[in-house]
Enzyme design. Sequence first.
Site, short mmCIF file in Angstrom:
data_model
loop_
_atom_site.label_atom_id
_atom_site.label_comp_id
_atom_site.label_asym_id
_atom_site.label_seq_id
_atom_site.Cartn_x
_atom_site.Cartn_y
_atom_site.Cartn_z
N LYS A 2 14.15 15.33 17.41
CA LYS A 2 12.96 14.50 17.27
C LYS A 2 13.05 13.41 16.20
O LYS A 2 12.21 12.51 16.15
CB LYS A 2 11.74 15.38 16.96
CG LYS A 2 11.29 16.24 18.12
CD LYS A 2 10.49 15.42 19.12
CE LYS A 2 10.43 16.05 20.49
NZ LYS A 2 11.38 15.51 21.46
N HIS A 19 19.80 12.61 31.24
CA HIS A 19 19.83 14.06 31.41
C HIS A 19 18.47 14.54 31.91
O HIS A 19 17.45 14.17 31.35
CB HIS A 19 20.16 14.77 30.09
CG HIS A 19 21.61 14.68 29.73
ND1 HIS A 19 22.22 15.59 28.90
CD2 HIS A 19 22.57 13.82 30.10
CE1 HIS A 19 23.50 15.27 28.76
NE2 HIS A 19 23.73 14.19 29.48
N TYR A 55 10.08 18.35 24.51
CA TYR A 55 11.45 17.87 24.35
C TYR A 55 11.59 16.45 24.88
O TYR A 55 12.23 15.60 24.26
CB TYR A 55 12.43 18.81 25.06
CG TYR A 55 13.87 18.57 24.67
CD1 TYR A 55 14.46 19.25 23.60
CD2 TYR A 55 14.67 17.66 25.38
CE1 TYR A 55 15.77 19.02 23.23
CE2 TYR A 55 15.99 17.43 25.03
CZ TYR A 55 16.54 18.12 23.95
OH TYR A 55 17.84 17.88 23.60
N PRO A 67 16.93 19.24 13.06
CA PRO A 67 17.44 18.53 14.25
C PRO A 67 17.29 19.31 15.56
O PRO A 67 17.56 18.75 16.62
CB PRO A 67 18.92 18.31 13.92
CG PRO A 67 19.26 19.36 12.92
CD PRO A 67 18.01 19.61 12.13
N TYR A 80 21.90 24.78 24.12
CA TYR A 80 21.35 25.31 22.87
C TYR A 80 21.52 26.82 22.93
O TYR A 80 20.95 27.48 23.80
CB TYR A 80 19.86 24.99 22.75
CG TYR A 80 19.54 23.53 22.47
CD1 TYR A 80 19.44 22.60 23.49
CD2 TYR A 80 19.31 23.10 21.15
CE1 TYR A 80 19.13 21.27 23.22
CE2 TYR A 80 19.00 21.78 20.88
CZ TYR A 80 18.92 20.86 21.92
OH TYR A 80 18.61 19.55 21.64
C1 PHB Z 1 23.43 15.50 18.71
O1 PHB Z 1 24.00 15.19 19.76
O2 PHB Z 1 23.85 15.13 17.61
C2 PHB Z 1 22.20 16.33 18.79
C3 PHB Z 1 21.64 16.60 20.03
C4 PHB Z 1 20.51 17.39 20.11
C5 PHB Z 1 19.95 17.89 18.96
C6 PHB Z 1 20.49 17.61 17.72
C7 PHB Z 1 21.63 16.82 17.63
O3 PHB Z 1 18.85 18.69 19.07
#
Ligand code: PHB
Length: 389
Positions: free
Chosen positions: A296, A72, A384, A292, A200
Amino acid sequence: MRTQVAIIGAGPAGLLLGRALELQGIDTVILERRSRDYVLGRIRAGVLEQGTVEFLDAIGVGARMHAEGQVHTGVELCFDGESHRLDFADLVGRKVMVYGQTEVTRDLMAARDASGAGIIYEAEGVSLHDFDGSAPKVRYVKDGVAHEVSCDFIAGCDGFHGVARASVPEAAIRTFERVYPFGWLGILVDRPPVADELIYAHHERGFALCSMRSPTRSRYYIQCGADERVADWSDDRFYDELRRRVDPETADRLVTGPSIEKSIAPLRSFVAEPLRFGRLFLAGDAAHIVPPTGAKGLNLAASDVVYLAQALSEFYGDRSEAGIDGYSERVLRRVWKAERFSWWMTSILHIFPETDAFGRRIQRAEFDYLKGSRAAGQSLAENYTGLPF
Ligand code: PHB
Ligand code: APR
């Protein structure tokens, strides 16, 4: 039994350390409290920083990740239904890999099986001894029989609730913690992801995240109350709430299906200091927890292991203690930056009980700043995709 490094825990931190040390000819024993199936059944995060990908390649376990993982080059941020894409490739010339932690774990277990090193699963009552001297020991019970491993070092890779950190005298350790007043309700579903990249979303009803595991498997999350129960969330109720929180086009595109996993995770920031106590080191979730939001957790476990493997290799190879002496400080400097980023992402994207009209305007301003300023976008993208080791 005798080994050079006794590793407690066969999560990503323990398995990565075992693999990195094996390649340097350092002998390890891994003790895991749970069964192999239990460890492989845990659904965890799925975004790997570029540095984590490079580390997996360097230790020879990257093949399936490159074949099945998805590269990505950006993410979508969505604020009250308005979207903005952050192009990591353009902003910082970096990318991430979407590949589930469960798959990373599976690949590492397969590599350890192939080398014949093995993992002791269902090791009960693990206890740590004499790590303040030069001959530490780890004791455990397997199938009702007591065993003792004598070693040079112990690596506490046994997660937040493990025994390693708990074995350190209280006066020798300091902890820093923030518990967030909400959780993430997540579902896994065998339907194609709603978008090619992660979304997000901030919304007045709460945060939402659209993620994925593969072109046919999606992972979705919504912010929920800390004391809510999974049983109260039917799939339909979940999808209705998710649709409300993302932009209208995404909501229309969402393909729903029966969830194959549904759970609520609490959110916490936590750091222990220091991370070395004589001959005991802490790494991964045993040492620190991040919410989460910044993806990280696994990446920090990997960077801890890079530092620890290097320190132990200097000890055995060059007879130098400089690496092990500097481990805690080096790791903590990087950890605190990831803590900052994860806390910041969490604070701009979620609704807190105390978020008032002023707080929402500040969150809106964060989004507008990210939209309008290349510098702001670069800062998010740099963190990120992963700060340098
Ligand atoms: C996930 O795909 O479980 C996931 C992806 C990004 C995040 C947290 C969890 O920031
Ligand atoms: N004895 C032996 N093993 C133990 C003990 C114990 N007393 N306590 C815990 N363990 C095992 C757990 O069963 C688990 O398999 O230690 C392992 C720790 O693994 P993780 O919790 O996955 O932690 P870590 O390897 O540091 O990985 C960090 O994984 O958990 C995610 O969010 C986390 O993404 C982050 C990353």
